[in-house]
Scaffold this active site. Structure first.
Site, short mmCIF file in Angstrom:
data_model
loop_
_atom_site.label_atom_id
_atom_site.label_comp_id
_atom_site.label_asym_id
_atom_site.label_seq_id
_atom_site.Cartn_x
_atom_site.Cartn_y
_atom_site.Cartn_z
N HIS A 170 0.83 -1.22 0.00
CA HIS A 170 0.00 0.00 0.00
C HIS A 170 0.86 1.26 0.00
O HIS A 170 0.42 2.32 0.45
CB HIS A 170 -0.96 0.03 1.19
CG HIS A 170 -1.70 -1.25 1.41
ND1 HIS A 170 -2.93 -1.52 0.84
CD2 HIS A 170 -1.35 -2.37 2.10
CE1 HIS A 170 -3.32 -2.74 1.20
NE2 HIS A 170 -2.36 -3.28 1.96
N SER A 291 15.12 22.62 -14.64
CA SER A 291 13.93 23.44 -14.87
C SER A 291 14.37 24.80 -15.37
O SER A 291 15.41 25.31 -14.97
CB SER A 291 13.15 23.59 -13.57
OG SER A 291 12.34 24.74 -13.62
N LYS A 297 16.01 22.35 -9.38
CA LYS A 297 15.35 21.12 -9.82
C LYS A 297 16.26 20.19 -10.61
O LYS A 297 17.10 20.62 -11.38
CB LYS A 297 14.14 21.45 -10.70
CG LYS A 297 13.04 22.19 -9.98
CD LYS A 297 12.18 21.24 -9.15
CE LYS A 297 11.40 20.31 -9.98
NZ LYS A 297 10.01 20.61 -10.07
N GLU A 304 9.79 9.52 -16.23
CA GLU A 304 8.40 9.94 -16.44
C GLU A 304 7.92 9.56 -17.84
O GLU A 304 6.79 9.12 -18.04
CB GLU A 304 8.26 11.44 -16.23
CG GLU A 304 8.53 11.86 -14.79
CD GLU A 304 8.68 13.36 -14.67
OE1 GLU A 304 7.66 14.04 -14.48
OE2 GLU A 304 9.80 13.88 -14.80
#
Ligand code: ARG
Length: 472
Positions: A170, A291, A297, A304
């Protein structure tokens, strides 16, 4: 057809040299626009040449065409291969697809003899064999790339066979495991994925060439010869099925979809693990991007994108399934729509597999942070319950209850289980001794799970050794 055969479409004024005989007007521009497939099926050129060569050699050896004609055809095909591999081949929309582009070019190069190549053959079995060869290669490539990915995972798993991390259910800390064990879970998945590509390959490895348009051929062709020369196990056994089935592609696409699903899960974990909140792993600059506005970043874009590619790949499986649904036998032009989704899916899969292997080799775990997290969240509670069963002969349900009380006590006090005093344990269950502390560390917890396939480093190493042997 024979009269017009040596002329170009422009010369005979009929727009289409291959089937011009029956037609007197050019197709409407829109007809051509919807019909033309050369823009995408040019990717089949190598397969089309291989099929044509095999067919020509068979026609020669069966005496269906004269050897001198056959040799001319083979020489012409060699010149075309040259043009195609050096990028000088003139692809032309008016010849619709790769099959007719190559045949038309052959006619330009060697003259009317080119027309003999299509004896005992149709574009229906031609495209069926071309596409099967392409999908077979794609399946082989995917299986090989999966093995490379497995090797990258194995290398990291071996280095970090003892590195503790939380195991989750979970996505909540459940029990300590090792990083090596976690990576090896993916080695298993990708091993099955490679197996699915191999299974699909074995089933698809039958040659449809010689089925001709749909009914077979009246010429004394040798389909066993063409099948063998193209590396197939045997010819397909039903001419209707040969030209109308695409389940070999559906099967490869479903193997691709399952693989992409597995990749997306690993990609998701990489995304999670690289967040500062987890901080379990770092990717180098090689597999991250910055970024344009937030200087701090480092984004795991490759992960992704891999996570997202499953949409495209599963979409391709859906597309081709719907294209094939309800099609009557045998060939229908609908099937021309098989190629784009299949090409697109395997392009996406290939890139994903390569990028994932690169990322796995690139990642650097923060073993301190993982080990600290491995002990958090009362992750050794099950070990305490197991100890109560083993040492005090408690039924597991009672041990579960006692452990629940201990977790509650620790939580109230704001400490880990191992930080409860013996007196505090004994207040819950008087028979508890200080032997209990030995099982409350994440390392002891992991090491104790010696059951076959368990997370104990010795077990993980055994699985690594087995896989290394399998992949060697
Ligand atoms: N371009 C066609 C395809 O991809 C080749 C087969 C065409 N056959 C036909 N009878 N029109 O399916």
């Amino acid at each position: 057809m024979t009269d017009n055969a040596s002329k170009t479409p422009a010369a005979n004024g009929q727009g289409q040299a291959m089937w011009g005989g029956r037609f007197s007007a050019k197709p409407a521009e829109l007809m051509q626009a919807i019909n033309v497939s050369i823009g995408f099926d040019k990717r089949l050129w190598a397969q089309d040449l291989a099929g044509s060569r095999a067919h020509a050699r068979m026609l020669i050896s069966q005496g269906v065409i004269a050897s001198s004609d056959g040799e001319e055809i083979l020489e012409g095909l060699a010149r075309i291969e040259d043009e195609l591999s050096t990028g000088t081949f003139p692809f032309r929309d008016e010849y619709e697809d790769i099959h007719m582009n190559i045949e038309a070019r052959l006619r330009e190069l060697i003259g009317p003899t080119a027309g003999r190549l299509h004896t005992a053959r149709s574009r229906n079995d031609q495209v069926a064999v071309d596409f099967r060869l392409w999908v077979r290669d794609a399946a082989d490539r995917s299986a090989a790339q999966l093995v490379e990915l497995q090797k990258a995972l194995l290398a990291q798993a071996e280095t970090y066979a003892d590195a503790l991390m939380p195991g989750f259910t979970h996505l909540q800390p459940a029990q300590p495991v090792t990083f090596g064990h976690h990576l090896m879970a993916y080695v298993e998945m990708f091993g099955r994925d490679a197996g699915r590509f191999r299974d699909a390959r074995a089933r698809m490895n039958e040659c449809p060439l010689g089925a001709a348009a749909l009914a077979g051929s009246p010429f004394p062709i040798d389909r066993h010869q063409t099948a063998a020369s193209l590396g197939f196990d045997r010819p397909t056994a039903n001419s209707l099925d040969s030209v109308s089935s695409r389940d070999f592609a559906l099967e490869a696409l479903s193997a691709a979809s399952i693989t992409a699903t597995h990749l997306s899960r690993l990609a998701e974990e990489i995304v999670l693990w690289t967040t500062p909140m987890f901080g379990f792993i770092k990717l180098t600059d090689a597999f991250t991007t910055g970024s344009s506005i937030m200087p701090q970043k480092k984004n795991p874009d490759a992960a992704e994108l891999i996570r997202a590619k499953v949409g495209r790949i599963l979409g391709s499986l859906t597309t081709l399934t719907v294209v094939m649904k309800g099609l009557p036998l045998a060939y229908s032009k609908d099937m021309q729509e098989d190629k784009v989704p299949t090409f697109e899916a395997f392009d996406a899969l290939e890139l994903s597999l390569l990028a994932m292997a690169g990322m796995i080799a690139d990642l650097i775990p923060n073993t301190d942070k993982m080990a600290a997290a491995a002990g958090a969240g009362f992750s050794t509670a099950t070990d305490l319950a197991d100890w109560l069963v083993r040492e005090l002969n408690m039924p597991f349900r009672d041990a579960h209850h006692v452990t629940g009380s201990a977790v509650k006590a620790a939580e109230t006090k704001g400490v880990d289980l191992a930080e409860l005093s013996l007196a505090e344990f004994q207040a819950i269950e008087p028979r508890i001794t200080d032997g209990v502390y030995a099982v409350l560390t994440p390392a002891a917890s992991a090491a104790s799970r010696m059951s076959y396939g368990g997370t104990a480093p010795a077990q993980v190493r055994a699985q690594i050794a087995r896989w290394k042997e399998t992949l060697a």
